[in-house]
Write a protein that holds these residues in place. Structure first.
Motif, PDB file in Angstrom:
ATOM      1  N   LEU A  85       0.829  -1.211   0.000  1.00  0.00           N
ATOM      2  CA  LEU A  85       0.000   0.000   0.000  1.00  0.00           C
ATOM      3  C   LEU A  85       0.861   1.258   0.000  1.00  0.00           C
ATOM      4  CD1 LEU A  85      -2.793  -1.062   2.535  1.00  0.00           C
ATOM      5  CD2 LEU A  85      -2.849  -1.142   0.029  1.00  0.00           C
ATOM      6  N   HIS A  86       1.983   1.197   0.710  1.00  0.00           N
ATOM      7  CA  HIS A  86       2.870   2.357   0.750  1.00  0.00           C
ATOM      8  C   HIS A  86       3.477   2.622  -0.628  1.00  0.00           C
ATOM      9  CE1 HIS A  86       5.263   5.448   2.548  1.00  0.00           C
ATOM     10  NE2 HIS A  86       6.399   4.864   2.216  1.00  0.00           N
ATOM     11  N   LEU A  87       3.799   1.585  -1.342  1.00  0.00           N
ATOM     12  CA  LEU A  87       4.333   1.768  -2.697  1.00  0.00           C
ATOM     13  C   LEU A  87       3.313   2.500  -3.568  1.00  0.00           C
ATOM     14  CD1 LEU A  87       6.447   1.274  -4.902  1.00  0.00           C
ATOM     15  CD2 LEU A  87       5.406  -0.987  -5.261  1.00  0.00           C
ATOM     16  N   MET A  88       2.064   2.095  -3.496  1.00  0.00           N
ATOM     17  CA  MET A  88       1.027   2.791  -4.270  1.00  0.00           C
ATOM     18  C   MET A  88       0.903   4.245  -3.836  1.00  0.00           C
ATOM     19  SD  MET A  88      -2.099   0.133  -4.957  1.00  0.00           S
ATOM     20  CE  MET A  88      -2.505  -0.161  -3.233  1.00  0.00           C
ATOM     21  N   ALA A  89       0.957   4.478  -2.528  1.00  0.00           N
ATOM     22  CA  ALA A  89       0.824   5.843  -2.017  1.00  0.00           C
ATOM     23  C   ALA A  89       2.001   6.715  -2.433  1.00  0.00           C
ATOM     24  CB  ALA A  89       0.704   5.808  -0.492  1.00  0.00           C
ATOM     25  N   VAL A  90       3.192   6.143  -2.437  1.00  0.00           N
ATOM     26  CA  VAL A  90       4.392   6.871  -2.854  1.00  0.00           C
ATOM     27  C   VAL A  90       4.249   7.319  -4.309  1.00  0.00           C
ATOM     28  CG1 VAL A  90       6.822   6.504  -3.496  1.00  0.00           C
ATOM     29  CG2 VAL A  90       6.028   5.929  -1.191  1.00  0.00           C
ATOM     30  N   LEU A  91       3.854   6.401  -5.168  1.00  0.00           N
ATOM     31  CA  LEU A  91       3.712   6.735  -6.585  1.00  0.00           C
ATOM     32  C   LEU A  91       2.592   7.748  -6.800  1.00  0.00           C
ATOM     33  CD1 LEU A  91       4.155   3.147  -8.095  1.00  0.00           C
ATOM     34  CD2 LEU A  91       5.866   4.973  -7.946  1.00  0.00           C
ATOM     35  N   ALA A  92       1.500   7.586  -6.072  1.00  0.00           N
ATOM     36  CA  ALA A  92       0.373   8.510  -6.209  1.00  0.00           C
ATOM     37  C   ALA A  92       0.719   9.911  -5.716  1.00  0.00           C
ATOM     38  CB  ALA A  92      -0.837   7.981  -5.442  1.00  0.00           C
ATOM     39  N   SER A  93       1.709  10.000  -4.844  1.00  0.00           N
ATOM     40  CA  SER A  93       2.121  11.297  -4.297  1.00  0.00           C
ATOM     41  C   SER A  93       3.211  11.960  -5.127  1.00  0.00           C
ATOM     42  CB  SER A  93       2.599  11.119  -2.853  1.00  0.00           C
ATOM     43  OG  SER A  93       1.571  10.601  -2.047  1.00  0.00           O
ATOM     44  N   GLY A  94       3.547  11.363  -6.263  1.00  0.00           N
ATOM     45  CA  GLY A  94       4.517  11.971  -7.162  1.00  0.00           C
ATOM     46  C   GLY A  94       5.959  11.741  -6.773  1.00  0.00           C
ATOM     47  N   LEU A  95       6.218  10.714  -5.964  1.00  0.00           N
ATOM     48  CA  LEU A  95       7.583  10.377  -5.568  1.00  0.00           C
ATOM     49  C   LEU A  95       8.081   9.177  -6.360  1.00  0.00           C
ATOM     50  CD1 LEU A  95       7.247  10.486  -1.680  1.00  0.00           C
ATOM     51  CD2 LEU A  95       8.556  12.102  -3.056  1.00  0.00           C
ATOM     52  N   THR A  96       9.383   9.080  -6.516  1.00  0.00           N
ATOM     53  CA  THR A  96       9.974   7.854  -7.016  1.00  0.00           C
ATOM     54  C   THR A  96      10.263   6.950  -5.818  1.00  0.00           C
ATOM     55  OG1 THR A  96      12.280   8.586  -6.815  1.00  0.00           O
ATOM     56  CG2 THR A  96      11.099   9.152  -8.865  1.00  0.00           C
ATOM     57  N   PRO A  97      10.365   5.642  -6.039  1.00  0.00           N
ATOM     58  CA  PRO A  97      10.738   4.753  -4.936  1.00  0.00           C
ATOM     59  C   PRO A  97      12.051   5.159  -4.277  1.00  0.00           C
ATOM     60  CG  PRO A  97       9.836   3.455  -6.719  1.00  0.00           C
ATOM     61  CD  PRO A  97       9.970   4.864  -7.241  1.00  0.00           C
ATOM     62  N   LEU A  98      13.029   5.582  -5.070  1.00  0.00           N
ATOM     63  CA  LEU A  98      14.315   5.992  -4.497  1.00  0.00           C
ATOM     64  C   LEU A  98      14.144   7.199  -3.589  1.00  0.00           C
ATOM     65  CD1 LEU A  98      17.355   5.952  -4.131  1.00  0.00           C
ATOM     66  CD2 LEU A  98      17.586   7.132  -6.338  1.00  0.00           C
ATOM     67  N   GLN A  99      13.353   8.164  -4.004  1.00  0.00           N
ATOM     68  CA  GLN A  99      13.132   9.333  -3.146  1.00  0.00           C
ATOM     69  C   GLN A  99      12.505   8.915  -1.809  1.00  0.00           C
ATOM     70  OE1 GLN A  99      10.790  11.620  -5.970  1.00  0.00           O
ATOM     71  NE2 GLN A  99      12.424  13.153  -6.151  1.00  0.00           N
ATOM     72  N   ALA A 100      11.573   7.986  -1.858  1.00  0.00           N
ATOM     73  CA  ALA A 100      10.941   7.517  -0.625  1.00  0.00           C
ATOM     74  C   ALA A 100      11.958   6.848   0.291  1.00  0.00           C
ATOM     75  CB  ALA A 100       9.809   6.550  -0.945  1.00  0.00           C
ATOM     76  N   VAL A 101      12.842   6.066  -0.295  1.00  0.00           N
ATOM     77  CA  VAL A 101      13.882   5.408   0.501  1.00  0.00           C
ATOM     78  C   VAL A 101      14.805   6.445   1.141  1.00  0.00           C
ATOM     79  CG1 VAL A 101      15.913   3.904   0.378  1.00  0.00           C
ATOM     80  CG2 VAL A 101      13.816   3.271  -0.833  1.00  0.00           C
ATOM     81  N   LEU A 102      15.187   7.459   0.378  1.00  0.00           N
ATOM     82  CA  LEU A 102      16.092   8.482   0.897  1.00  0.00           C
ATOM     83  C   LEU A 102      15.454   9.278   2.024  1.00  0.00           C
ATOM     84  CD1 LEU A 102      17.626   9.778  -2.463  1.00  0.00           C
ATOM     85  CD2 LEU A 102      18.797   8.439  -0.705  1.00  0.00           C
ATOM     86  N   VAL A 103      14.153   9.504   1.945  1.00  0.00           N
ATOM     87  CA  VAL A 103      13.474  10.243   3.011  1.00  0.00           C
ATOM     88  C   VAL A 103      13.343   9.401   4.267  1.00  0.00           C
ATOM     89  CG1 VAL A 103      11.307  11.325   3.716  1.00  0.00           C
ATOM     90  CG2 VAL A 103      12.193  11.726   1.418  1.00  0.00           C
ATOM     91  N   LYS A 104      12.860   8.172   4.117  1.00  0.00           N
ATOM     92  CA  LYS A 104      12.475   7.358   5.267  1.00  0.00           C
ATOM     93  C   LYS A 104      13.588   6.464   5.785  1.00  0.00           C
ATOM     94  CE  LYS A 104       9.845   5.072   8.210  1.00  0.00           C
ATOM     95  NZ  LYS A 104       9.483   5.664   9.518  1.00  0.00           N
ATOM     96  N   GLY A 105      14.369   5.863   4.865  1.00  0.00           N
ATOM     97  CA  GLY A 105      15.318   4.850   5.301  1.00  0.00           C
ATOM     98  C   GLY A 105      14.571   3.628   5.800  1.00  0.00           C
ATOM     99  N   SER A 106      15.048   3.044   6.888  1.00  0.00           N
ATOM    100  CA  SER A 106      14.398   1.887   7.490  1.00  0.00           C
ATOM    101  C   SER A 106      14.715   1.879   8.975  1.00  0.00           C
ATOM    102  CB  SER A 106      14.927   0.598   6.841  1.00  0.00           C
ATOM    103  OG  SER A 106      16.221   0.283   7.345  1.00  0.00           O
ATOM    104  N   PRO A 107      14.103   0.982   9.754  1.00  0.00           N
ATOM    105  CA  PRO A 107      14.453   0.911  11.175  1.00  0.00           C
ATOM    106  C   PRO A 107      15.928   0.598  11.420  1.00  0.00           C
ATOM    107  CG  PRO A 107      12.374  -0.206  10.787  1.00  0.00           C
ATOM    108  CD  PRO A 107      12.946   0.125   9.434  1.00  0.00           C
ATOM    109  N   LEU A 108      16.609   0.074  10.394  1.00  0.00           N
ATOM    110  CA  LEU A 108      18.018  -0.295  10.558  1.00  0.00           C
ATOM    111  C   LEU A 108      18.987   0.723   9.982  1.00  0.00           C
ATOM    112  CD1 LEU A 108      17.845  -4.104   9.655  1.00  0.00           C
ATOM    113  CD2 LEU A 108      17.919  -3.076  11.943  1.00  0.00           C
TER     114      LEU A 108
END
Length: 242
Positions: A151-174
């Motif tokens: 669902l987050h992948l769909m939301a990212v694309l719908a918000s005009g972000l690339t997957p890479l941009q989402a990764v750079l913003v959020k990262g991960s718990p690790l």
């Protein structure tokens, strides 16, 4: 609670049980075992299908990992990864008295969830549940992790972000964003995240919550609050002493 679910549901991937799965399957590379195990529920498909479901990995990088384990049938890999997930739960939650209740609540959410747009969730939900509660808790939590990821992948694309941009913003718990981007196979140098891009990610996060809320709504307010409490307690038990 979403971060707790992400940590619990993905914790087994770095565990001794996951390493045993890889060794038994004859796979020496972590990423190959991870990709084939996690994506095995999709079947023996082209790497583009796996990339579409994983979403946040660099496609060529993911293709190399998927094809490096082509000799291992996808169904066999999925079954082995499920056992690793279940055994991790058995080891970590053996003394968690609330496992049965937590499994009951998680299963209600998983059954109620709409799988549209979340192929990995649908695949993991279709895998057979174990009889014992600790194993079910890990399996169901991992399934919910995949639901939110899809669902987050769909939301990212719908918000005009690339997957890479989402990764750079959020990262991960690790990992921080740039470190996670490396782990996902994206080559730098990476863009500087502008406030406008960060704002788009916040909108994507809010949209993700809107999309997943109906699955949890099946519990109602009282059981929903109970689930939050139990998931947080479970996370503390799973990662106590690392």
């Amino acid at each position: 609670m979403s971060d707790d679910i992400q940590r619990i549901g993905g914790g087994f991937m770095f565990s001794r049980e996951a390493r045993e799965f890889a060794a038994n399957a004859g796979v020496t590379d972590f990423l190959g075992a991870y990709t084939r195990g996690r994506g095995g529920v999709l079947g023996d498909v082209d790497a583009d299908v796996v990339s579409a479901a994983f979403g946040f990995f660099e496609p060529g990088y993911l293709r190399r990992a998927w094809e490096s384990t082509a000799a291992l049938p996808a169904a066999e890999a999925a079954e082995g990864y499920l056992v690793a997930c279940q055994d991790f739960g058995r080891r970590k939650l053996a003394g968690f008295a609330e496992s049965e209740r937590l499994a009951e609540l998680l299963e209600a959410v998983v059954v109620a969830a709409d799988p549209a747009g979340a192929a990995l969730f649908a695949g993991w939900r279709a895998m057979p549940l174990a009889a014992d509660a600790p194993a079910r808790v890990l399996h169901l939590t991992h399934a919910l992790r995949e639901l939110r990821g899809g669902l987050h992948l769909m939301a990212v694309l719908a918000s005009g972000l690339t997957p890479l941009q989402a990764v750079l913003v959020k990262g991960s718990p690790l990992n921080a964003g740039s470190q996670q981007a490396v782990w996902f196979g994206w080559e730098g140098p990476y863009e500087e995240i502008a406030p406008e891009v960060a704002g788009r990610w916040e909108r994507a996060e809010a949209l993700t919550n809107e999309l997943i809320d109906p699955a949890f709504a099946v519990l109602g307010a009282e059981r929903g609050a109970e689930l939050v409490t139990l998931v947080r307690a479970c996370e503390r038990v799973v990662f106590a002493g690392r």
